[in-house]
Write a protein that holds these residues in place. Structure first.
Motif, mmCIF file in Angstrom:
data_model
loop_
_atom_site.group_PDB
_atom_site.id
_atom_site.type_symbol
_atom_site.label_atom_id
_atom_site.label_comp_id
_atom_site.label_asym_id
_atom_site.label_seq_id
_atom_site.Cartn_x
_atom_site.Cartn_y
_atom_site.Cartn_z
ATOM 1 N N UNK A 54 0.837 -1.193 0.000
ATOM 2 C CA UNK A 54 0.000 0.000 0.000
ATOM 3 C C UNK A 54 0.872 1.243 0.000
ATOM 4 N N UNK A 55 0.543 2.182 -0.862
ATOM 5 C CA UNK A 55 1.197 3.502 -0.842
ATOM 6 C C UNK A 55 0.470 4.334 0.201
ATOM 7 N N UNK A 56 1.198 4.854 1.183
ATOM 8 C CA UNK A 56 0.528 5.632 2.237
ATOM 9 C C UNK A 56 0.898 7.113 2.228
ATOM 10 N N UNK A 57 1.953 7.468 1.533
ATOM 11 C CA UNK A 57 2.303 8.897 1.459
ATOM 12 C C UNK A 57 2.995 9.201 0.142
ATOM 13 N N UNK A 108 5.968 6.742 0.222
ATOM 14 C CA UNK A 108 6.131 5.817 1.338
ATOM 15 C C UNK A 108 5.132 4.687 1.206
ATOM 16 N N UNK A 109 5.642 3.485 1.406
ATOM 17 C CA UNK A 109 4.798 2.291 1.293
ATOM 18 C C UNK A 109 4.806 1.517 2.603
ATOM 19 N N UNK A 110 3.765 0.727 2.796
ATOM 20 C CA UNK A 110 3.736 -0.212 3.923
ATOM 21 C C UNK A 110 4.250 -1.564 3.469
ATOM 22 N N UNK A 111 4.925 -2.256 4.390
ATOM 23 C CA UNK A 111 5.395 -3.608 4.089
ATOM 24 C C UNK A 111 5.421 -4.424 5.388
ATOM 25 N N UNK A 112 4.999 -5.682 5.336
ATOM 26 C CA UNK A 112 5.068 -6.514 6.538
ATOM 27 C C UNK A 112 6.514 -6.695 6.998
ATOM 28 N N UNK A 144 7.343 0.793 7.371
ATOM 29 C CA UNK A 144 7.179 1.619 6.168
ATOM 30 C C UNK A 144 8.534 1.795 5.516
ATOM 31 N N UNK A 145 8.510 1.906 4.209
ATOM 32 C CA UNK A 145 9.719 2.219 3.446
ATOM 33 C C UNK A 145 9.458 3.502 2.673
#
Lengths: 359, 359, 359
Positions: free
Chosen positions: B270-273, B345-349, B309-310
């Motif tokens: 997911x792209x969060x920013x 910024x993306x989310x990653x497990x 997040x990355x």
């Protein structure tokens, strides 16, 4: 030639009074709506958003009436116009029950006129086509006439019957969706503050923007409508055809012109009648479509003080912007840029608390 | 020129503090999702499958955040950038409530800065645009700035206001969808076993694949977003314009770059920013888009040990593969192949049962 | 080369008996169906209308089985054929549970054969691929074999295992959707009165129409299927490749051929088996696809007097109409126009109250 393959009807196959039920019922979905948006760029709020539709008391966003028209038209092609040389005109088109995603349309056509041409090789077939939903309610019906080849030039001419068609659908014959209310109509969301009262008969509006057509776009639209007319799809055959190339389906031009008309007619939230229409010249991939409109008639609607109708002429051109409203010359002939001359009626909210102007 | 036709705002029409509500609310549907897949080739499992979304406790597959971004962006165009010469940048973009098929987005923009250019003919308009769903929840907001023509070069310059924008959205400001759980995250279905812990700041990833753009593809995407900027659609006008041809909408390039990034970042679900973004050069039909990414920052999230997040820079190029990561030269100028410089910024497990690495 | 980027498996990565679970589960929606219609022009009533599907006791219109096939095929590409030189053939394909909008498909492939080629640089990989819905029910499985590059020509050849594959799926192995009834089958809506009894083994049908392919159309279809094979998308790389241009994904040709076959086989309402298939030559944008079919076998179905199956060969050609059924020469070599040689089985209603003909 296999006897199992359909080659369409020829002029001598039609009889006045005959009704032909067309194949391929079609459930219209949100997928069709998304493609219609992607292919035309339509921005009318009513068909774009469920919330806006709710605010007018629609159960959800209805499908654009011209999408429904094109889908019904597509069904008629294998039986009516597969052997047509020209799609000559439309009249007496009226939209009835709104179409929503999930509705299934079927269609039939009744032959209302026949006239053999003097060359003995072709004739004009007049049909009334009707699209019906899964509850048997009429979604739309309209007349069109096409020039169709004879299979055998030696076959005798039928008795000539030319139907009397009204110049336009009368205000009292328009179907206004039951229960719709416009007191909550939001002109910010709709994209314009110009309402019914703000237009004047004779006013002309340049819709400014131009849209270039690609081969894949008109073919995708035409396949979406399950329209099988060969001239739209087969470059291998058309390269030695009349124009040397594929012809854009005229209904795609109608959809583009309506989408372009948003800029100047944003509150024309629903097309309710097709009074007349003519594909003046063929369009091809690479053409850029522009459009302008004229207000032909400003109609009050029986029993509605909140809502009026406008009869419009929208003219679509190719490769020529419409700042000077290209149309017909002094001799009545069309400007060579004109693709479409389309006479139709739209609904528009009236200005709240204001009486209609004298007509 | 009809007064009913919209010509967009010019530089002197904007005032700092002004909020503009945009037209055309939009219900997003499964049809839009299918078109987004067909037009970008996106393969992220979360937005591809309801089952995968359920496994993370989403009610169903949310819409790709960049599809929502492009739809909101499209709404802003008629009011903000119809007379823009250049879309200069993005900042402070943050995704809030996930968008699901059936949700309706509306948008508004607030002017947060104005700066006339020294030539007196143009100025820079800074806006914060916000997309809101039918329950009034913020789906996304972001800043962008565009160079806009003045209607009248003689009109006085406004007071210069340049907003202070953070370099990046802080980890504590990211909106993590409520209730999502990743303990059942399936790295076979997601397409990669590389999780948050496996990436290192400074690591660069060539996404390998290239995607050639056709005119109909970028136009269909741009119409799907109801973006009306004329340079994307009108070959008849653009043939005598700056580039002699239609320009590809930059948001389409962002979507393609994100889709290409799957190969190397498959678990960036997911792209969060959107921290910053710049369309470095225009893209045209016929260009082949490649992309590479660099890990800029590896962020832990407050209260989440399962998810990180990355912050990424993804660079898209045209007609040049990215094996050697083309970017800027020693003098800071971009490699001529670069189309897009996108910081997001993306989310990653995270790897289960493993602590985050020292940062 | 980042270790996080997938480059696909090479010949020596495969082992007989190995099962590979593929990434990217996919929820199929009405959006996919609309795109499939727009991209192929399919007109079969069962997949076009919920009402028609209800009349056969389907809960709603199922997705075209070939759309499901193409989506499953797409999932297998990153693991099976990313380094393939040629997609050599299909066999033993069987459709099980119908797929409806809302269903999610996942896929896996089992290696059932390996054979290194004599050049030592490539080998043939045989797989059985299986697509399963969210309830674990098999939607389809099929075998295919592809020629795959070796990473290292020096690596030893595996033991040769060539699977025994039946020439065709037997009637008793076909999966007839549970509970379907055809006594209400409407041949007006379906588009033809020709039923199972009306066809004869050896009969050949020219499907007449031709469809020209555009780059954007085959790329949109292939991305919709999330098929990542590079040859379909990247003109920048392909311009110096084997053909100098992008190759059309073969599954798109299958879909077009099936859609064209409506004209002559309108009552072949469902594809239930893929017996064999070969992409004889590559197709490119600009090619016009035609098709013809031959009835290979007329199969009764155990326990069904209302419904039969037809085994068909459909041959698709390019830039050549099929009035004379182009196929193989006396020496067995294909006519140069042939793109596809596809052997499959369809369901068709029998004529009510008539016994099946002797076979």
């Amino acid at each position: 030639m296999s006897e199992k393959t359909k080659w369409g009807n020829f002029f001598e196959d039609f009889r006045v009074g005959q009704t032909i039920a067309h194949a391929t019922p079609r459930t219209i979905t949100e997928g069709d709506v998304a493609l219609y948006t992607a292919l035309t760029g339509s921005r009318f709020a009513l068909t774009s958003a469920d919330t806006f539709a709710h605010s007018l008391s629609f159960p959800r966003a209805p499908v654009d009436n011209l999408l429904a028209f094109n889908i019904v038209f597509g069904k008629t092609v294998p039986d009516i116009s597969l052997n047509a040389i020209a799609n000559l005109g439309y009249a007496a088109g009226r939209f009835g029950h709104r179409v929503y995603p999930g509705d299934t349309l079927t269609a039939d056509s009744t032959v209302i006129g026949l006239k053999e041409n003097s060359d003995g090789k072709t004739g004009i077939v007049y049909v009334r086509s009707c699209g019906v939903n899964q509850r048997g309610q009429i979604a739309l019906d309209y007349c069109r006439w096409v020039m169709v080849r004879k299979r055998d030039p030696a076959s005798p001419a039928p008795e000539t019957v030319v139907p009397a068609l009204h110049e336009a659908v009368a205000a009292s014959d328009l179907v206004i969706p039951a229960g719709i209310r416009v007191e909550g109509y939001d002109t910010t969301l709709s994209g314009s503050t110009d309402l019914w009262d703000d237009y004047r008969v004779g006013e002309r509006i340049d819709h400014v923007d131009g849209m270039t057509i690609e081969e894949s776009e008109h073919m995708m639209a035409t396949r979406l409508y399950q329209n099988t007319a060969r001239v739209h799809f087969n470059q291998h055959a058309e390269k030695s055809g009349r124009f040397g190339r594929r012809i854009v389906y005229g209904g795609y031009i109608i959809g583009l012109a309506r989408a372009l008309s948003f800029n100047g007619l944003a509150n024309a939230f629903s097309v309710v009648a097709i009074n007349a229409g003519r594909h003046v010249s063929p369009a091809f991939a690479g053409d850029t479509v522009y459009a302008w409109s004229e207000i032909i008639e400003q109609m009050s609607l029986p029993g509605r003080h909140d809502l009026g109708a406008l009869r419009l002429r929208t003219v679509a051109t190719k490769d020529r912007n419409c700042a000077d409203f290209p149309y017909r010359g002094a001799d009545g002939s069309y400007d060579p840029s004109v693709l479409l001359d389309f006479d139709y009626t739209v609904l528009m909210p009236k200005r709240p608390g204001k009486s209609p102007p004298p007509e």
